[in-house]
Design a protein around this motif. Structure first.
Motif, PDB file in Angstrom:
ATOM      1  N   ALA A 132       0.872  -1.176   0.000  1.00  0.00           N
ATOM      2  CA  ALA A 132       0.000   0.000   0.000  1.00  0.00           C
ATOM      3  C   ALA A 132       0.899   1.211   0.000  1.00  0.00           C
ATOM      4  O   ALA A 132       1.957   1.203   0.618  1.00  0.00           O
ATOM      5  N   ASN A 133       0.493   2.239  -0.728  1.00  0.00           N
ATOM      6  CA  ASN A 133       1.309   3.444  -0.677  1.00  0.00           C
ATOM      7  C   ASN A 133       0.477   4.638  -0.236  1.00  0.00           C
ATOM      8  O   ASN A 133      -0.660   4.500   0.154  1.00  0.00           O
ATOM      9  N   ARG A 134       1.080   5.797  -0.296  1.00  0.00           N
ATOM     10  CA  ARG A 134       0.456   7.051   0.124  1.00  0.00           C
ATOM     11  C   ARG A 134      -0.134   6.932   1.529  1.00  0.00           C
ATOM     12  O   ARG A 134       0.461   6.312   2.392  1.00  0.00           O
ATOM     13  N   GLU A 135      -1.319   7.563   1.719  1.00  0.00           N
ATOM     14  CA  GLU A 135      -1.823   7.682   3.086  1.00  0.00           C
ATOM     15  C   GLU A 135      -2.003   6.329   3.759  1.00  0.00           C
ATOM     16  O   GLU A 135      -1.586   6.129   4.897  1.00  0.00           O
ATOM     17  N   LEU A 136      -2.639   5.383   3.040  1.00  0.00           N
ATOM     18  CA  LEU A 136      -2.897   4.084   3.653  1.00  0.00           C
ATOM     19  C   LEU A 136      -1.587   3.411   4.040  1.00  0.00           C
ATOM     20  O   LEU A 136      -1.443   2.893   5.150  1.00  0.00           O
ATOM     21  N   ARG A 141       1.238   4.747   4.695  1.00  0.00           N
ATOM     22  CA  ARG A 141       1.839   5.453   5.814  1.00  0.00           C
ATOM     23  C   ARG A 141       1.195   5.071   7.134  1.00  0.00           C
ATOM     24  O   ARG A 141       1.863   4.824   8.125  1.00  0.00           O
ATOM     25  N   ARG A 142      -0.148   5.039   7.121  1.00  0.00           N
ATOM     26  CA  ARG A 142      -0.868   4.671   8.351  1.00  0.00           C
ATOM     27  C   ARG A 142      -0.465   3.267   8.797  1.00  0.00           C
ATOM     28  O   ARG A 142      -0.246   3.019   9.970  1.00  0.00           O
ATOM     29  N   ILE A 143      -0.429   2.363   7.835  1.00  0.00           N
ATOM     30  CA  ILE A 143      -0.110   0.980   8.164  1.00  0.00           C
ATOM     31  C   ILE A 143       1.277   0.915   8.803  1.00  0.00           C
ATOM     32  O   ILE A 143       1.467   0.285   9.842  1.00  0.00           O
ATOM     33  N   ARG A 144       2.233   1.598   8.209  1.00  0.00           N
ATOM     34  CA  ARG A 144       3.596   1.545   8.738  1.00  0.00           C
ATOM     35  C   ARG A 144       3.713   2.284  10.073  1.00  0.00           C
ATOM     36  O   ARG A 144       4.401   1.839  10.986  1.00  0.00           O
ATOM     37  N   LEU A 188       2.927  -1.986  11.390  1.00  0.00           N
ATOM     38  CA  LEU A 188       2.706  -3.147  10.518  1.00  0.00           C
ATOM     39  C   LEU A 188       3.738  -3.129   9.402  1.00  0.00           C
ATOM     40  O   LEU A 188       3.469  -2.680   8.289  1.00  0.00           O
ATOM     41  N   GLU A 222      -8.343  -3.034   4.185  1.00  0.00           N
ATOM     42  CA  GLU A 222      -6.980  -2.588   4.458  1.00  0.00           C
ATOM     43  C   GLU A 222      -6.045  -3.789   4.658  1.00  0.00           C
ATOM     44  O   GLU A 222      -4.884  -3.750   4.261  1.00  0.00           O
TER      45      GLU A 222
END
Lengths: 77, 730
Positions: free
Chosen positions: A21-25, A27-30, A34, A67
């Motif tokens: 996943a890139n961009r906002e998603l 970032r949130r995941i990382r 995760l 997600e």
């Protein structure tokens, strides 16, 4: 065995292989820890099977199946 | 030593940051909002050995990227407000994840102190953290704290003062490796930035380069403003992106994050830093979740809890609300006696006292509701509600955390949209929050109930409860369907990622809950109060001016005189007692007074407006009396009943007991079944009362509040017209 996090069952344990996943998603995941190499344990699912609750790095996190789709895990053992 | 130092408290949400802030500053704190946005800003002071320490509580974040409002604010505060030291409050039970934010502070290079919070829980869980060793490895002072008990707060301040003195405002960015693909270009970019003095006034060069590689919108936009080497930097960042995509099928941002975690792990894996004495220790929260977040039990308990919150808010809140209303009633009565009848009396009693009263009577509800919501949030239960409800409300473009504000607004009939809209603050996703705020006023709030009881009582005598239930369902349907439509149109866009922590259940302190609650109530009073008072006076004026012309007033006076004479004559003729005579007179006079009231209302701006919009509103089956009542309902929905009473020349009508009005309306041939249904729907959907509108503006923006005003009224009109027109033809 490698599969998507969405398909993990309750009380199953696995290690994150990749996060696609890139961009906002992404970032949130990382931001929430995760990242590849992290061990996760599914601790619950909401009444309609979604979102899912999982334990990692000493805390509990919840995310939607849509997600979890971006996260590939490798089952232990 | 006399110079003030500024300390910022940072940390993840649920890390105990605010608890620590309260413990340090006590009552010496100020709460506000950052200009133009709803992110809360808390500041306080603390004296340490005669030195003033200025504390800023920056918003809780997991990261320092620029995606959420909180993160942007956190970053700007650190840079713009000349913060001397950052104290990163760390949930030590989740050390690895918490250090991710700490590493980003270290990259920025701002003087940093780590406060390992919740050390009591750490010990309970059988985790051993060697904080001295951690401090050595990270080259950052580390203190151990238990915020709930205030343990370690002096250590934090002492260290902060010491670090501020030692660092002398110099920032020393951490230079860690991000791997062979990124490091060389990062170094190259850093040199370029240094050579060009590109934003180096504000940020360290290496950090700026890193943000370019991470694709940080804020920094890239700021760079474009300056020009200079910005295009070159963007080009270099794009090149790295290409390489990473080709080699790893990943973006630089992800690789940088991996290396950050790698750095954290390299520290935590050192012998003796972090020891887990037992892996599977008994965990209270997990046990509780087995029940509270259980597939079947969870939702049942949730409904019970939400009902309890609702019940407590509106039954307990009813008492102080009643006292305030009684007080303002008494105050109004007193001024009615003190002041001579006339405009001044009317302005003070109906306009000002009535207006201020309407503002203040909400305060107890806001206070109690916020105390309960804050309690549940700090306890960790709100996250579970969001978790359980998300799947259902997501279908409508909302977020699991939208459920609570909607219920408070009247999802259980009798709520109030003012605290409901304010409760939407707990929602961190901007689009979902906006949709929640705009649709929350559709719910059946306590002020709409008297209106529905009046109408339902007049036309559906047999099945009142059933109809009220259907109205409630209709309100939910309206909320969900409209928010779905809004999220497809004006607030469209992907839903914000849901990913959130389910924090361990932790009993909050009473003090923390009360401080938070008091802040909210005070802000509501201070800011909203002035605007609301102004609108109350405006509405009063619209229903008062212009006054009846002298000739008309004279006519009523003549009638009064005639009646007086008539009564005197009748008394003599029928030999009435003084008491009976007075009663007869009273009765006749109030009839005239009511007629005069109706005439005055009809003659006023509001009355003329009611007539003027009749051609349009009659499409929905509303007559001019209804129109005025609906205009009055903008002040507060129960005013609809009062105004209808005046317009139907019944004089003062108590909204709680509107029996005579019910009969009057039921007898009016104008009110056919479709017309009544259209009115019920219209009242359910149209413009929120102005107190709500002000609350909406405070929680979003005036643009969105005015949008809701126009949109909700337009929608109400269209639906009402359809119901009336279709209904009349069947």
């Amino acid at each position: 065995m490698v599969k998507s996090m969405r398909h993990m069952c309750l009380n199953e344990r696995a290690v994150i292989k990749a996060v696609a996943a890139n961009r906002e998603l992404g970032r949130r995941i990382r931001d929430m820890g995760l990242v590849p190499g992290t061990e996760v344990l599914i601790v619950g699912r909401a009444p309609l099977q979604d979102p899912v609750a999982l334990r990692l790095k000493g805390f509990t996190l919840t995310l939607r199946n849509s997600e979890a789709d971006h996260i590939t895990v490798e089952m232990e053992g | 030593m006399s110079e003030n130092i500024t300390v910022a408290l940072a940390g993840n949400p649920n890390s105990g940051k605010t608890t620590m802030f309260n413990a340090i500053t006590g009552a010496h704190q100020r709460v506000g909002n950052y200009p133009g946005i709803t992110v809360e800003r808390k500041e306080g002071t603390y004296k340490h050995n005669g030195q003033n320490v200025h504390l800023i509580d920056i918003p809780g974040t997991y990261s320092l990227t620029a995606y959420s409002l909180e993160e942007v604010v956190a970053r700007e505060v650190l840079v713009d407000e000349k913060v001397d030291v950052v104290v990163d409050i760390i949930d030590a039970t989740a050390l690895e994840r918490s250090l991710y934010l700490a590493v980003q502070f270290m990259e920025l290079g701002i003087p940093l102190i780590l406060a390992l919070n919740m050390m009591d829980e750490v010990k309970e869980k059988g985790i051993r953290i060697n904080s001295a060793r951690l401090s050595e490895l990270l080259k950052v002072p580390v203190v151990e704290t238990v915020a709930l008990k205030g343990v370690g707060k002096e250590d934090i301040i002492r260290e902060a003062v010491e670090v501020a003195r030692r660092s002398g405002r110099e920032w020393k960015p951490l230079e860690t490796s991000y791997g062979p693909d990124i490091d060389p270009i990062l170094t190259g970019m850093t040199h370029m930035i240094e050579a060009a003095y590109f934003m180096t006034q504000q940020y360290p060069a290496r950090w700026i380069a890193l943000k370019y590689l991470e694709g940080d919108e804020k920094i890239i936009a700021a760079g474009r403003q300056i020009g200079s080497i910005a295009p070159k930097l963007e080009e270099m960042a794009a090149k790295v992106e290409d390489i990473c995509q080709r080699n790893y099928n990943s973006d630089p941002e992800a690789i940088i994050a991996d290396y950050r975690y790698g750095f954290i792990n390299s520290v935590l894996r050192q012998p003796d830093v972090l020891v887990m004495e037992s892996h599977q220790r008994f965990d209270k929260s997990d046990r509780l979740d087995k029940v509270l977040a259980h597939k079947f039990l969870g939702p049942i308990i949730m409904v019970a809890v939400l009902y309890a919150v609702f019940h407590i808010t509106f039954t307990v809140g009813e008492y102080p609300k009643g006292w305030l209303e009684a007080f303002f009633g008494w105050l109004g009565g007193t001024f009615t006696i003190l002041l001579p009848e006339g405009l001044l009396q009317s302005l003070i009693v109906s306009g000002i006292i009535g207006g201020v009263g309407s503002v203040l009577s909400f305060v107890p509800l806001i206070f109690i509701m916020f105390a309960l919501v804050t309690f549940m949030e700090d306890l960790g239960y709100m996250a579970r509600v969001a978790y359980m409800m998300d799947r259902v409300v997501r279908l409508f473009g909302l977020h699991g955390a939208s459920v609570m504000p909607l219920i408070i607004s009247g999802g259980l009939p009798g709520g109030c949209a003012v605290p409901g809209v304010m409760a939407a603050r707990t929602l961190k996703s901007p689009k979902e929050r906006l949709a929640t705020i705009i649709t929350a006023p559709f719910q059946v709030c306590g002020a709409k109930i008297p209106v529905f009881i009046l109408l339902v009582g007049a036309f559906f005598e047999q099945s009142q409860a059933m109809i009220m239930f259907l109205i409630t369902l209709g309100a939910w349907a309206a909320t969900l369907v409209v928010s779905r439509i809004l999220r497809w149109t004006v607030i469209k866009g992907e839903s914000t990622p849901f990913i959130m922590e389910l924090p361990p259940y932790r009993l909050p302190t009473l003090r923390g809950v009360l401080i938070h609650t008091w802040d909210r109530a005070w802000q509501y009073l201070k800011k909203a109060g002035t605007i609301i008072l102004a609108i109350a006076i405006l509405l009063w004026a619209a229903m008062t001016f212009p006054q009846l012309p002298a000739s008309q007033v004279e006519k009523f006076e003549e009638q009064t005189k005639a009646v007086e004479q008539e009564v005197v004559a009748a008394a003599v003729q029928e030999n009435l007692s003084d008491e009976d005579k007075a009663m007869l007179l009273e009765e006749k006079l109030s009839e005239i007074k009511a007629k005069q009231g109706e005439a005055a209302l009809e003659y006023s701006v509001a009355g003329r407006l009611g007539h003027a919009i009749e051609p349009v509103m009659s499409l929905a089956g509303f007559n001019w009396q209804t129109n005025i009542a609906l205009i009055g309902g903008f002040a507060a929905k129960e005013v609809i009943v009062v105004t209808l009473g005046t317009a139907y020349s019944l004089g003062e009508v108590d909204p709680e007991e509107a029996g005579s009005l019910t009969e009057r309306i039921a007898a009016d041939p104008h009110w056919t079944l479709p017309a009544v249904l259209a009115l019920i729907i219209f009242v359910l959907l149209y413009a929120p009362c102005f107190v709500t509108v002000v609350a909406m503006a405070r929680e979003s923006s005036w643009n969105w509040a005015l949008f809701a005003l126009a949109f909700n009224t337009g929608l109400a009109f269209v639906v009402a017209v359809i119901i009336f027109q279709v209904g009349s033809r069947i």
